[in-house]
Design a protein around this motif. Structure first.
Motif, PDB file in Angstrom:
ATOM      1  N   ASN A 164     -12.144  14.435  13.069  1.00 35.89           N
ATOM      2  CA  ASN A 164     -12.060  15.559  13.984  1.00 35.89           C
ATOM      3  C   ASN A 164     -10.601  15.726  14.427  1.00 35.89           C
ATOM      4  O   ASN A 164      -9.955  14.756  14.815  1.00 35.89           O
ATOM      5  N   PRO A 165     -10.068  16.945  14.397  1.00 35.91           N
ATOM      6  CA  PRO A 165      -8.685  17.163  14.827  1.00 35.91           C
ATOM      7  C   PRO A 165      -8.406  16.663  16.240  1.00 35.91           C
ATOM      8  O   PRO A 165      -7.260  16.327  16.550  1.00 35.91           O
ATOM      9  N   LEU A 166      -9.412  16.594  17.096  1.00 33.99           N
ATOM     10  CA  LEU A 166      -9.200  16.087  18.451  1.00 33.99           C
ATOM     11  C   LEU A 166      -8.690  14.653  18.408  1.00 33.99           C
ATOM     12  O   LEU A 166      -7.735  14.299  19.106  1.00 33.99           O
ATOM     13  N   HIS A 167      -9.303  13.813  17.578  1.00 35.96           N
ATOM     14  CA  HIS A 167      -8.837  12.425  17.437  1.00 35.96           C
ATOM     15  C   HIS A 167      -7.445  12.396  16.821  1.00 35.96           C
ATOM     16  O   HIS A 167      -6.548  11.687  17.301  1.00 35.96           O
ATOM     17  N   ILE A 168      -7.253  13.164  15.777  1.00 38.36           N
ATOM     18  CA  ILE A 168      -5.965  13.174  15.068  1.00 38.36           C
ATOM     19  C   ILE A 168      -4.848  13.628  16.016  1.00 38.36           C
ATOM     20  O   ILE A 168      -3.767  13.025  16.060  1.00 38.36           O
ATOM     21  N   GLU A 169      -5.121  14.653  16.816  1.00 43.53           N
ATOM     22  CA  GLU A 169      -4.105  15.158  17.732  1.00 43.53           C
ATOM     23  C   GLU A 169      -3.862  14.219  18.904  1.00 43.53           C
ATOM     24  O   GLU A 169      -2.728  14.100  19.375  1.00 43.53           O
ATOM     25  N   GLN A 170      -4.890  13.513  19.360  1.00 49.35           N
ATOM     26  CA  GLN A 170      -4.663  12.560  20.439  1.00 49.35           C
ATOM     27  C   GLN A 170      -3.756  11.427  19.960  1.00 49.35           C
ATOM     28  O   GLN A 170      -2.918  10.939  20.708  1.00 49.35           O
ATOM     29  N   CYS A 171      -3.901  11.055  18.712  1.00 44.57           N
ATOM     30  CA  CYS A 171      -3.073   9.973  18.151  1.00 44.57           C
ATOM     31  C   CYS A 171      -1.669  10.445  17.779  1.00 44.57           C
ATOM     32  O   CYS A 171      -0.691   9.739  18.019  1.00 44.57           O
ATOM     33  N   GLY A 172      -1.563  11.626  17.166  1.00 42.53           N
ATOM     34  CA  GLY A 172      -0.287  12.067  16.620  1.00 42.53           C
ATOM     35  C   GLY A 172       0.443  13.130  17.407  1.00 42.53           C
ATOM     36  O   GLY A 172       1.589  13.451  17.106  1.00 42.53           O
ATOM     37  N   GLY A 173      -0.212  13.704  18.404  1.00 44.68           N
ATOM     38  CA  GLY A 173       0.414  14.749  19.191  1.00 44.68           C
ATOM     39  C   GLY A 173       0.260  16.121  18.560  1.00 44.68           C
ATOM     40  O   GLY A 173      -0.242  16.267  17.448  1.00 44.68           O
ATOM     41  N   ILE A 174       0.682  17.137  19.320  1.00 45.14           N
ATOM     42  CA  ILE A 174       0.601  18.519  18.860  1.00 45.14           C
ATOM     43  C   ILE A 174       1.951  19.209  19.055  1.00 45.14           C
ATOM     44  O   ILE A 174       2.753  18.813  19.902  1.00 45.14           O
ATOM     45  N   SER A 175       2.156  20.262  18.295  1.00 44.67           N
ATOM     46  CA  SER A 175       3.373  21.066  18.410  1.00 44.67           C
ATOM     47  C   SER A 175       3.206  22.089  19.532  1.00 44.67           C
ATOM     48  O   SER A 175       2.094  22.330  20.028  1.00 44.67           O
ATOM     49  N   HIS A 176       4.309  22.741  19.899  1.00 40.08           N
ATOM     50  CA  HIS A 176       4.231  23.832  20.873  1.00 40.08           C
ATOM     51  C   HIS A 176       3.368  24.965  20.346  1.00 40.08           C
ATOM     52  O   HIS A 176       2.621  25.590  21.104  1.00 40.08           O
ATOM     53  N   ASP A 177       3.458  25.237  19.036  1.00 36.16           N
ATOM     54  CA  ASP A 177       2.643  26.311  18.455  1.00 36.16           C
ATOM     55  C   ASP A 177       1.152  26.003  18.571  1.00 36.16           C
ATOM     56  O   ASP A 177       0.349  26.880  18.881  1.00 36.16           O
ATOM     57  N   ARG A 178       0.777  24.747  18.329  1.00 36.20           N
ATOM     58  CA  ARG A 178      -0.633  24.364  18.449  1.00 36.20           C
ATOM     59  C   ARG A 178      -1.085  24.453  19.907  1.00 36.20           C
ATOM     60  O   ARG A 178      -2.194  24.913  20.191  1.00 36.20           O
ATOM     61  N   LEU A 179      -0.231  24.059  20.839  1.00 38.79           N
ATOM     62  CA  LEU A 179      -0.587  24.168  22.254  1.00 38.79           C
ATOM     63  C   LEU A 179      -0.774  25.632  22.644  1.00 38.79           C
ATOM     64  O   LEU A 179      -1.720  25.967  23.361  1.00 38.79           O
ATOM     65  N   ALA A 180       0.077  26.509  22.157  1.00 36.64           N
ATOM     66  CA  ALA A 180      -0.066  27.933  22.434  1.00 36.64           C
ATOM     67  C   ALA A 180      -1.383  28.454  21.865  1.00 36.64           C
ATOM     68  O   ALA A 180      -2.083  29.253  22.508  1.00 36.64           O
TER      69      ALA A 180
END
Length: 195
Positions: A141-157
């Motif tokens: 799930n991208p939620l796990h992947i993003e919690q581990c690796g972080g997100i870009s400003h574009d993804r946050l937007a």
């Protein structure tokens, strides 16, 4: 670096790392509104449904590349009654991070992700004044992947736009509360649940 972007949905400039949260767990919203007052006991940090489901509010923190402050989802975790009772014992203690951790299941559906409801998580208590940290268990799930690796400003937007305005092509917003410094805005809040 201060996060800001021009929203492609409303054309406004949004500034600051947002925190999105849910007033109630998803399962509380599924109960017919005329039954909630009997079946749902909702507090600021806990929710008991039908005296058999025990949920606690916590924080899923996601690092944002180039930022010191994480993006936070305020979400609900479904715990066993035994773990919920432990959480209750620890709730008013100053020092409580030594309780747990508590395995559970996510009780919130986070917009912008494949279904997160019932995703396995681990809840870690923090000392008084800070809601528990929710660790998303390993998965694709991208939620796990993003919690581990972080997100870009574009993804946050992208997450911001979905949470505030709903999925593209939809006229239905999401049931979240947004807290972005320096203001707090309620967005299509859940309603009808006893507080």
């Amino acid at each position: 670096m201060a996060f800001s972007f021009r929203c492609s949905c409303c054309n406004e400039i949004h500034e600051g790392i947002p925190t999105f949260g849910f007033d109630a767990p998803a399962i509380a919203e599924w109960i017919p509104e005329n039954e909630r007052h009997k079946r749902v006991d909702l507090g600021s940090d806990d929710c008991v449904i039908d005296q058999e489901r025990f949920l606690v509010r916590g924080c899923i923190e996601i690092p944002v590349q180039g930022e010191e402050q994480p993006f936070i989802w305020g979400a609900w975790v479904d715990l066993s009654q035994k773990d919920f009772d432990e959480w209750v014992k620890a709730f008013n203690l100053e020092e409580r991070e030594h309780f747990g951790p508590f395995a559970g299941y996510l009780g919130s559906r986070l917009p912008g992700y494949p279904d997160t409801f019932n995703h396995h998580v681990v809840m870690h208590l923090r000392n008084k004044g800070t809601r528990p940290f929710i660790e998303v268990s390993p998965s694709e799930n991208p939620l796990h992947i993003e919690q581990c690796g972080g997100i870009s400003h574009d993804r946050l937007a992208e997450i911001y736009e979905i949470a505030m305005h709903g999925p593209r092509g939809s006229d239905v917003g999401c049931m979240v509360t947004c807290t972005t410094p320096p203001f707090r805005a309620a967005v299509r809040l859940n309603s009808g649940v006893r507080r």
